[in-house]
Write a protein that holds these residues in place. Structure first.
Motif: not given
Length: 261
Positions: A174-195
């Motif tokens: 779960p920590e790895l998933e959260q790392l990728v998710h949080s860094i992506s969410a802070a960037a100027p892009y739309t993003q989704v986890l397990n869409g």
């Protein structure tokens, strides 16, 4: 046909869909649609090049229309009920035929391609993950993908820029998933986890978090770094902007260590 870079970190980049080679014995049966190779993960190897010195990588030069090394060799769909393409695709992502009538690969031809191109890629990936895990006690497979942002045959509407797949949290810590998710969410892009993309066969096949093998698929909308139509031009300015959060993601994954005890 397999390019392998042996790195020094726990991170292994999988590059299954950047190849542009269609062998001479297969090409004559394919039509003009196939020859355009529109569904390539265009220039993904360039997008990630040099982002994390020390990362391993495994790349096939064979085009996905010959055989898709990110598909179940048994031919089972990962997305039942949804449009997709198979192990040896006979249509492209728009539902258009790839072969002249009667030239589609039969069971024997599919088995031949599997032995020549699918199996060697996965032998190399298996070996590299095992080598890295032996060095570090764990390995992280980061599977690199991209796709056009608008493909009605596969999904409705416009795809988010960054699509993270962990098969609903089962393929990595779960920590790895959260790392990728949080860094992506802070960037100027739309993003989704397990869409729409939850992780392909490779991600699900190799994942064994309990035994130190963690897998994440990253599917990027091609509009974030290139022109999404012929000639599929790489946009250096867009790509350089995207490379910043991608670098941060790879660096964070590489530095991560499982807690002991």
């Amino acid at each position: 046909m397999i390019e392998i870079t042996k790195g020094t970190t726990p991170l292994v980049l999988g590059l299954p869909h950047t190849g542009l080679t269609i062998p001479a014995d297969i090409l004559p049966g394919m039509n003009d649609t196939a020859r355009q190779m529109a569904d390539t993960d265009w220039r993904i190897h360039d997008l990630y090049a040099g982002l994390l010195p020390g990362a391993s990588s495994v790349r096939t030069q064979i085009h996905r229309y010959v055989i898709d090394v990110n598909r179940d060799p048994g031919g089972h769909s990962l997305y039942p009920g949804q449009n997709t393409t198979g192990l040896c695709p006979v249509t492209d992502f728009d539902g258009n035929a790839l072969y002249d009538e009667g030239k589609e690969p039969n069971a024997n031809e599919i088995a031949r391609r599997q032995g020549l191109y699918h199996a060697p890629y996965h032998r190399a990936l298996t070996h590299e993950l095992s080598r890295v895990r032996a060095l570090h006690g764990h390995a992280i497979l980061y599977d690199c993908h991209s796709i056009r942002s608008h493909i009605p045959f596969l999904f409705t509407g416009r795809l988010p820029d960054i699509n993270i797949g962990t098969n609903n949290g089962t393929t990595c810590h779960p920590e790895l998933e959260q790392l990728v998710h949080s860094i992506s969410a802070a960037a100027p892009y739309t993003q989704v986890l397990n869409g729409r993309f939850k992780g392909g066969w490779t991600t699900r096949h190799y994942a064994d978090p309990a035994n130190g093998v963690h897998c994440i698929q990253m599917e990027l909308a091609q509009s974030t770094y290139m022109q999404e139509s012929p000639p599929w031009a790489y946009d250096t300015a867009k790509a350089d902007t995207l490379r910043m959060p991608l670098h941060d993601i790879l660096a964070a994954l590489s530095k991560w260590r499982p807690q002991v005890g």
